[in-house]
Design a protein around this motif. Structure first.
Motif, mmCIF file in Angstrom:
data_model
loop_
_atom_site.group_PDB
_atom_site.id
_atom_site.type_symbol
_atom_site.label_atom_id
_atom_site.label_comp_id
_atom_site.label_asym_id
_atom_site.label_seq_id
_atom_site.Cartn_x
_atom_site.Cartn_y
_atom_site.Cartn_z
ATOM 1 N N LYS A 22 0.831 -1.204 0.000
ATOM 2 C CA LYS A 22 0.000 0.000 0.000
ATOM 3 C C LYS A 22 0.865 1.253 0.000
ATOM 4 N N ARG A 23 1.941 1.236 0.769
ATOM 5 C CA ARG A 23 2.854 2.387 0.784
ATOM 6 C C ARG A 23 3.453 2.616 -0.601
ATOM 7 N N GLU A 24 3.796 1.530 -1.280
ATOM 8 C CA GLU A 24 4.342 1.637 -2.638
ATOM 9 C C GLU A 24 3.349 2.293 -3.590
ATOM 10 N N ARG A 25 2.056 2.117 -3.312
ATOM 11 C CA ARG A 25 1.017 2.701 -4.165
ATOM 12 C C ARG A 25 0.635 4.115 -3.713
ATOM 13 N N GLY A 26 1.358 4.655 -2.717
ATOM 14 C CA GLY A 26 1.134 6.033 -2.298
ATOM 15 C C GLY A 26 0.199 6.228 -1.121
ATOM 16 N N PHE A 27 -0.211 5.153 -0.475
ATOM 17 C CA PHE A 27 -1.087 5.273 0.685
ATOM 18 C C PHE A 27 -0.260 5.511 1.947
ATOM 19 N N HIS A 28 -0.880 6.191 2.920
ATOM 20 C CA HIS A 28 -0.236 6.442 4.206
ATOM 21 C C HIS A 28 -1.188 6.011 5.310
ATOM 22 N N GLU A 29 -0.663 5.301 6.281
ATOM 23 C CA GLU A 29 -1.481 4.828 7.391
ATOM 24 C C GLU A 29 -1.598 5.922 8.439
ATOM 25 N N THR A 30 -2.804 6.089 8.958
ATOM 26 C CA THR A 30 -3.032 7.060 10.020
ATOM 27 C C THR A 30 -4.079 6.510 10.970
ATOM 28 N N THR A 31 -3.991 6.903 12.219
ATOM 29 C CA THR A 31 -4.955 6.474 13.223
ATOM 30 C C THR A 31 -5.877 7.645 13.517
ATOM 31 N N ARG A 55 -13.607 1.056 6.791
ATOM 32 C CA ARG A 55 -12.510 1.714 6.074
ATOM 33 C C ARG A 55 -13.022 2.380 4.798
ATOM 34 N N ALA A 56 -13.837 1.673 4.038
ATOM 35 C CA ALA A 56 -14.365 2.236 2.801
ATOM 36 C C ALA A 56 -15.232 3.463 3.087
ATOM 37 N N ALA A 57 -16.029 3.414 4.146
ATOM 38 C CA ALA A 57 -16.870 4.553 4.506
ATOM 39 C C ALA A 57 -16.016 5.756 4.895
ATOM 40 N N MET A 58 -14.985 5.523 5.673
ATOM 41 C CA MET A 58 -14.120 6.615 6.106
ATOM 42 C C MET A 58 -13.323 7.177 4.929
ATOM 43 N N GLU A 59 -12.821 6.324 4.055
ATOM 44 C CA GLU A 59 -12.090 6.798 2.878
ATOM 45 C C GLU A 59 -12.998 7.660 1.999
ATOM 46 N N HIS A 60 -14.233 7.231 1.836
ATOM 47 C CA HIS A 60 -15.191 7.994 1.034
ATOM 48 C C HIS A 60 -15.416 9.376 1.642
ATOM 49 N N ALA A 61 -15.645 9.430 2.947
ATOM 50 C CA ALA A 61 -15.910 10.702 3.616
ATOM 51 C C ALA A 61 -14.710 11.645 3.508
#
Length: 75
Positions: A22-31, A55-61
């Motif tokens: 996921k990091r390679e694809r440009g995503f960053h983990e956050t809490t 996760r999908a709901a939060m990403e959408h928002a």
């Protein structure tokens, strides 16, 4: 394989690999801490089938709020 890698469980290795990809694809983990009412609203959206996961709901928002140029659609 390093000693540390040998001591990881299969699930831990899978998780580490998944996060690295996921990091390679440009995503960053956050809490994020959310109020109970927000969590309940997210859970209701998932239960109603609007989203597959929290996760999908939060990403959408987040995307709908901060990437206004995109056409955020439920996943």
């Amino acid at each position: 394989m390093s000693v540390a890698a040998k001591t990881l469980t299969a699930a831990a290795r899978w998780s580490a690999t998944s996060k690295a990809k996921k990091r390679e694809r440009g995503f960053h983990e956050t809490t994020v801490f959310v109020h109970e009412g927000v969590r309940q609203a997210i859970d209701e959206a998932v239960a109603s089938g609007q989203f597959k996961t929290r996760r999908a709901a939060m990403e959408h928002a987040i995307e709908a709020m901060f990437r206004r140029d995109s056409k955020a659609t439920p996943r």
